[in-house]
Scaffold this motif. Structure first.
Motif, PDB file in Angstrom:
ATOM      1  N   UNK A  70       0.824  -1.203   0.000  1.00  0.00           N
ATOM      2  CA  UNK A  70       0.000   0.000   0.000  1.00  0.00           C
ATOM      3  C   UNK A  70       0.863   1.260   0.000  1.00  0.00           C
ATOM      4  N   UNK A  71       0.340   2.317  -0.588  1.00  0.00           N
ATOM      5  CA  UNK A  71       1.038   3.609  -0.725  1.00  0.00           C
ATOM      6  C   UNK A  71       2.410   3.444  -1.372  1.00  0.00           C
ATOM      7  N   UNK A  92      11.811   1.081  -3.749  1.00  0.00           N
ATOM      8  CA  UNK A  92      10.447   1.560  -3.555  1.00  0.00           C
ATOM      9  C   UNK A  92      10.066   1.395  -2.103  1.00  0.00           C
ATOM     10  N   UNK A  93       9.107   2.203  -1.694  1.00  0.00           N
ATOM     11  CA  UNK A  93       8.625   2.158  -0.316  1.00  0.00           C
ATOM     12  C   UNK A  93       7.135   1.849  -0.326  1.00  0.00           C
ATOM     13  N   UNK A 101       6.116  -0.093   7.506  1.00  0.00           N
ATOM     14  CA  UNK A 101       6.725   0.413   6.291  1.00  0.00           C
ATOM     15  C   UNK A 101       7.937  -0.429   5.908  1.00  0.00           C
ATOM     16  N   UNK A 102       8.194  -0.491   4.590  1.00  0.00           N
ATOM     17  CA  UNK A 102       9.340  -1.208   4.036  1.00  0.00           C
ATOM     18  C   UNK A 102       9.964  -0.358   2.943  1.00  0.00           C
ATOM     19  N   UNK A 131      10.920   2.629   9.667  1.00  0.00           N
ATOM     20  CA  UNK A 131       9.916   3.404  10.389  1.00  0.00           C
ATOM     21  C   UNK A 131       9.348   4.445   9.429  1.00  0.00           C
ATOM     22  N   UNK A 132       8.141   4.873   9.679  1.00  0.00           N
ATOM     23  CA  UNK A 132       7.494   5.846   8.795  1.00  0.00           C
ATOM     24  C   UNK A 132       8.344   7.105   8.634  1.00  0.00           C
ATOM     25  N   UNK A 133       9.014   7.544   9.698  1.00  0.00           N
ATOM     26  CA  UNK A 133       9.823   8.768   9.614  1.00  0.00           C
ATOM     27  C   UNK A 133      11.084   8.577   8.780  1.00  0.00           C
ATOM     28  N   UNK A 134      11.455   7.333   8.445  1.00  0.00           N
ATOM     29  CA  UNK A 134      12.628   7.062   7.638  1.00  0.00           C
ATOM     30  C   UNK A 134      12.343   7.088   6.135  1.00  0.00           C
ATOM     31  N   UNK A 135      11.103   7.278   5.775  1.00  0.00           N
ATOM     32  CA  UNK A 135      10.748   7.271   4.352  1.00  0.00           C
ATOM     33  C   UNK A 135      11.502   8.347   3.606  1.00  0.00           C
ATOM     34  N   UNK A 136      11.959   7.993   2.404  1.00  0.00           N
ATOM     35  CA  UNK A 136      12.667   8.932   1.534  1.00  0.00           C
ATOM     36  C   UNK A 136      11.843   9.300   0.309  1.00  0.00           C
ATOM     37  N   UNK A 137      10.944   8.414  -0.087  1.00  0.00           N
ATOM     38  CA  UNK A 137      10.092   8.637  -1.261  1.00  0.00           C
ATOM     39  C   UNK A 137       8.701   8.991  -0.779  1.00  0.00           C
TER      40      UNK A 137
END
Length: 139
Positions: A70-71, A92-93, A101-102, A131-137
């Protein structure tokens, strides 16, 4: 009769980059039918541990993928190319139904027919929990 899907091989640096960007844009649409049209009717796939061929199988695979992932947001980068082959690296995230999150990292090898349709796709992918805060995309 199959409609050509430019850019066509043999690839130059410019056309290989355009092919990679078109793939990134299509996959980010998360539309399995639209994505599948970039592949030959008998396209052969290896995706992680799954082996299959044909547009219908591609559509089914992508539908299931995007229900789970998802997302989803993808970024592809040209790694190398020859006359009718392109290698890409990507990340991809996404998150699962539990909101974990992955970030997925991978490499793809693409082979194209004369009409510019991908006749073979080989993908190796690894998933890293983040973690959600680690998202880059961002979607």
């Amino acid at each position: 009769m199959t409609q050509p899907r430019p850019p066509l091989p043999p690839f130059s640096l410019e056309t290989a980059k355009a092919k990679v960007q078109a793939a990134e844009d299509a996959w980010n649409s998360k539309d399995p039918v639209a994505v599948s049209m970039a592949y030959s009717e008998d396209s052969q796939w290896r995706n992680r541990d799954a082996f299959f061929s044909g547009r219908e199988a591609i559509q089914q695979f992508l539908s299931q993928k995007w229900q789970k992932e998802q997302d989803y947001k993808l970024k592809k980068e040209l790694w190398s190319f020859t006359e009718n082959r392109i290698a890409v690296t990507f990340q991809y995230e996404w998150h699962d139904e539990d909101q974990q999150w992955y970030r997925s990292y991978g490499n793809e090898l693409w082979e194209f027919n004369d009409d510019g349709l991908m006749s073979r796709r080989i993908a190796s992918i690894n998933d890293v929990p983040i973690q959600a805060f680690e998202r880059q995309l961002t979607p």
